[in-house]
Every structure is written in structure tokens, then in C-alpha cells.
Design a protein around this motif. Structure first.
Motif, PDB file in Angstrom:
ATOM      1  N   GLU A   1       4.508   5.622  -3.524  1.00  0.00           N
ATOM      2  CA  GLU A   1       5.003   6.985  -3.662  1.00  0.00           C
ATOM      3  C   GLU A   1       6.182   6.975  -4.619  1.00  0.00           C
ATOM      4  O   GLU A   1       6.951   6.024  -4.644  1.00  0.00           O
TER       5      GLU A   1
ATOM      6  N   HIS B   1       0.827  -1.207   0.000  1.00  0.00           N
ATOM      7  CA  HIS B   1       0.000   0.000   0.000  1.00  0.00           C
ATOM      8  C   HIS B   1       0.858   1.252   0.000  1.00  0.00           C
ATOM      9  O   HIS B   1       2.066   1.198   0.195  1.00  0.00           O
ATOM     10  N   SER B   2       0.228   2.380  -0.254  1.00  0.00           N
ATOM     11  CA  SER B   2       0.833   3.713  -0.256  1.00  0.00           C
ATOM     12  C   SER B   2       1.998   3.858  -1.231  1.00  0.00           C
ATOM     13  O   SER B   2       3.118   4.157  -0.824  1.00  0.00           O
TER      14      SER B   2
END
Length: 160
Positions: free
Chosen positions: A113, A110-111
Motif C-alpha cells: 500500500e 504481501h499487501s
């Protein structure tokens, strides 16, 4: 017509209203588990912004139970969490990058960047991303996933 006893009516009512607790088969609808086909597709799914639960599996008896758990959890947490299944004998390269030797195992990505690209000699056409990867070590059930998401602060449903 045969009149049913009060006990029979009470049990049938309990079964019809409490399917989740009695273990009766749940009506899950179409499968929400995504089958891994390529790393490009995986990256595309990550960029949708949802956490992705990835089950790295091989064929076996434990995998059948895991498949049922994934189907149930995917139906419960759709569309806020995506569930993906990777058959490691078909895609060994992707599984080997995880550096785990025991199968099946589950990781949650997840997440995503964008990573900094300050390396010398790096190709400017390649974009690198950093993704948080969490090992899943809770109970293999929809309840286990719910508790894990709560503990890790991962949004798995609409705010009430």
C-alpha cells in the motif's frame, strides 16, 4: 510375456495414482522460482498484487532441500503466490536490511500500500510503500505453505 502378480499390479497402480503421497518425483515443469536480481524487480513483482515468498539463502546442504521445497510449492501455488530466492552472498545489501543473522530463512511479503508522504523535505518524485512482512515458521513443505496461507488469510488458489 510374464504375468505380474496381483500385489505387483496393485503397487504399480498405487504408485501411478498417488505420487504425492508416496514421495515419487513430481513432474513440476519449468521452474517457477524467481531469482532475485534487483530491488527494482522485487518491487515490480510486489506491485503485481500477489504475495511473494522470499527465501534468503546461502549455499549449503540445507539449501538444496529448501530449493526442492520451493520448486514444488511454486509449481503448486502458481500464479496466486510468487516464490523468490535471494542468494545473500551475491546481494548482501538486501539481506542485511532484513536484520537476521541465521540463514536460510523465509519471509512472506504481501499487501503493498502506498505510505503517507507527510515528511518535510521528502522528495515528491519518490513514492514510498508499506508492505506487510510475515516470518515463515511452519513446516518446510508445500503442505506447510498451504496451512500457513490458510491461517494468515492469504489467497493461494482459485475460489471454488
Amino acid at each position: 510375456m510374464e504375468e505380474h502378480s496381483i500385489f505387483h499390479r496393485m503397487i504399480s497402480h498405487l504408485r501411478s495414482t498417488c505420487r504425492y503421497y508416496t514421495g515419487y518425483p513430481k513432474v513440476l515443469g519449468p521452474s517457477r522460482v524467481i531469482h532475485f536480481t534487483s530491488e527494482r524487480e522485487f518491487v515490480h513483482i510486489l506491485h503485481q498484487g500477489y504475495p511473494v515468498v522470499v527465501a534468503f539463502t546461502i549455499r549449503g546442504n540445507l539449501t538444496k532441500h529448501l530449493d526442492r521445497v520451493l520448486e514444488e510449492a511454486a509449481a503448486e501455488f502458481y500464479p496466486h503466490v510468487k516464490f523468490m530466492r535471494v542468494e545473500c552472498p551475491k546481494y548482501p545489501g538486501f539481506c542485511l536490511t532484513r536484520q537476521r543473522k541465521e540463514y536460510p530463512f523465509i519471509e512472506i511479503f504481501h499487501s503493498p500500500e502506498q505510505a503517507s508522504t507527510r515528511e518535510r523535505g521528502a522528495d515528491p518524485n519518490i513514492t514510498k510503500y508499506a508492505v506487510k512482512v510475515l516470518p515463515f515458521n511452519y513446516d518446510l513443505s508445500a503442505y506447510g505453505f498451504r496451512e500457513y496461507f490458510k491461517r494468515q488469510g492469504i489467497r493461494s488458489s482459485d475460489p471454488k
